[in-house]
Design a protein around this motif. Sequence first.
Motif, short mmCIF file in Angstrom:
data_model
loop_
_atom_site.label_atom_id
_atom_site.label_comp_id
_atom_site.label_asym_id
_atom_site.label_seq_id
_atom_site.Cartn_x
_atom_site.Cartn_y
_atom_site.Cartn_z
N GLU A 151 -26.08 8.43 -21.49
CA GLU A 151 -27.47 8.23 -21.08
C GLU A 151 -28.13 7.16 -21.95
O GLU A 151 -28.82 6.27 -21.44
N SER A 162 -26.57 3.78 -21.17
CA SER A 162 -27.03 3.29 -19.88
C SER A 162 -28.41 2.66 -19.98
O SER A 162 -28.67 1.58 -19.42
N LYS A 188 -21.24 8.49 -15.62
CA LYS A 188 -22.09 9.61 -15.19
C LYS A 188 -21.43 10.39 -14.06
O LYS A 188 -21.47 11.63 -14.02
N GLN A 247 -22.29 13.02 -22.90
CA GLN A 247 -23.34 12.82 -21.90
C GLN A 247 -24.58 12.17 -22.53
O GLN A 247 -25.18 11.26 -21.95
#
Length: 433
Positions: free
Chosen positions: A239, A242, A327, A235
Amino acid sequence: MSRTIDAVVSPTQTNTIPADISGQMLDLDEDDDLEVFSKDSTLAEGSMFNASMQTSPGSMVNQCKFEEDEEGDSKDIFITVDNPESHVTAIETFITYRVLTKTTRSEFDNSEYEVRRRYQDFLWLKGKLEEAHSTLIVHPLPEKFVVKGMVERFNGDFIETRRKALHKFLNRIADHPILSCSEDFKVFLSAQAWELTTYKKQGPGFLSRMGETVRAVANSVRGVKNRPEEFNAIQEYVEDFSNKISSLDKVTQRIVKEQKEYLEELKEYGPTYTLWSGSEEELAEQLKGVAGCIERCCKETEEQVGHLSDTLVPVLHEYVLCAETLKAVLRRRDNIQAEFEAKNEALATKKVDRDTLKEEIDKLEDRVEWANNALKGDWGRWQRSMRGDLKSAFLSTAEKNVDYYEKCLAVWETFLLSQRTEPSEETDRDNTP
């Protein structure tokens, strides 16, 4: 599992899209018929009906590109998306694409198929794959972008951009060891339009889907308490990825926009020198020389901007969408674990129906384990694919930039050499009365 399909829907009228339809009155439907992969990207190829487009089923194998991490010799399904057509009905105008499939897989009744699909069919397939395999990474579709009253976007460049994205979407699925075996994928590739319409109606009803949505929202609100550390790491990576890929995408699109504006200025710049040379006899040769250099550099700049728009921009934006997909996959994994944790808490406090609840917990435990293993396996596969795609795009862009600057440098160096004079020639000119 095979399913009986017995309904018939009358096909709509079909017309090949003209090269320019800006003068026609189109009633564009609102259900996904004006989607673009990148709102600002412009293809260098121009018309969607260019000579390089594959139109023969026999030529489709040559068009398919293998991923670096796949063994080309073992590929057993080849898919091409091409030949966009306009469909006109009394209430809407929309685009369909031909989907050509060649396969040696035994689950298919034939070795070749040719069907037509519109965007909403691709959207249905993506939804079905995500519904059946919630923690596998399904490649993103071109994002929806509906513009009413803007018929100029309904042109060759627009449709070709979307065709390429849909082609990649299907081939990503075909290369996937699990998704490619989906019954929904098989039906999408082989069923005629009316058969696909009937097949879609066999899915779960509205109330069932609503129940799943409510349960997912509840699990999301509840949150996961003990996420495994490896998924925390994934995760955090997603992030960070991204943020970085989104920044690159925005800056690159801004650069392309500015370069296009520079190109338009450059096209007006050269003729100014040519016009000036007509009234400046002593400088006429130099002025015409500069004009010629600008004209040649203008052509190189146009090619370089087109390459950037066609090569780097789509890949960066594709992985912006991939980051959002990742996500969503992580959220679905968390929802499965959150439901499992909630049932365990209920078991600890509930006095009755413990056997039934224990059975549900056992099933959820298996589901969590499957979800985790599926995501871990797909995560490594996605990373290899991402790195290969971005590496290829970066190297291609670097090579094109080197080629562009070398050619422009050569143009100006040639001009400078042409203006050099021998010392004797300069002396004679100075001594001329």
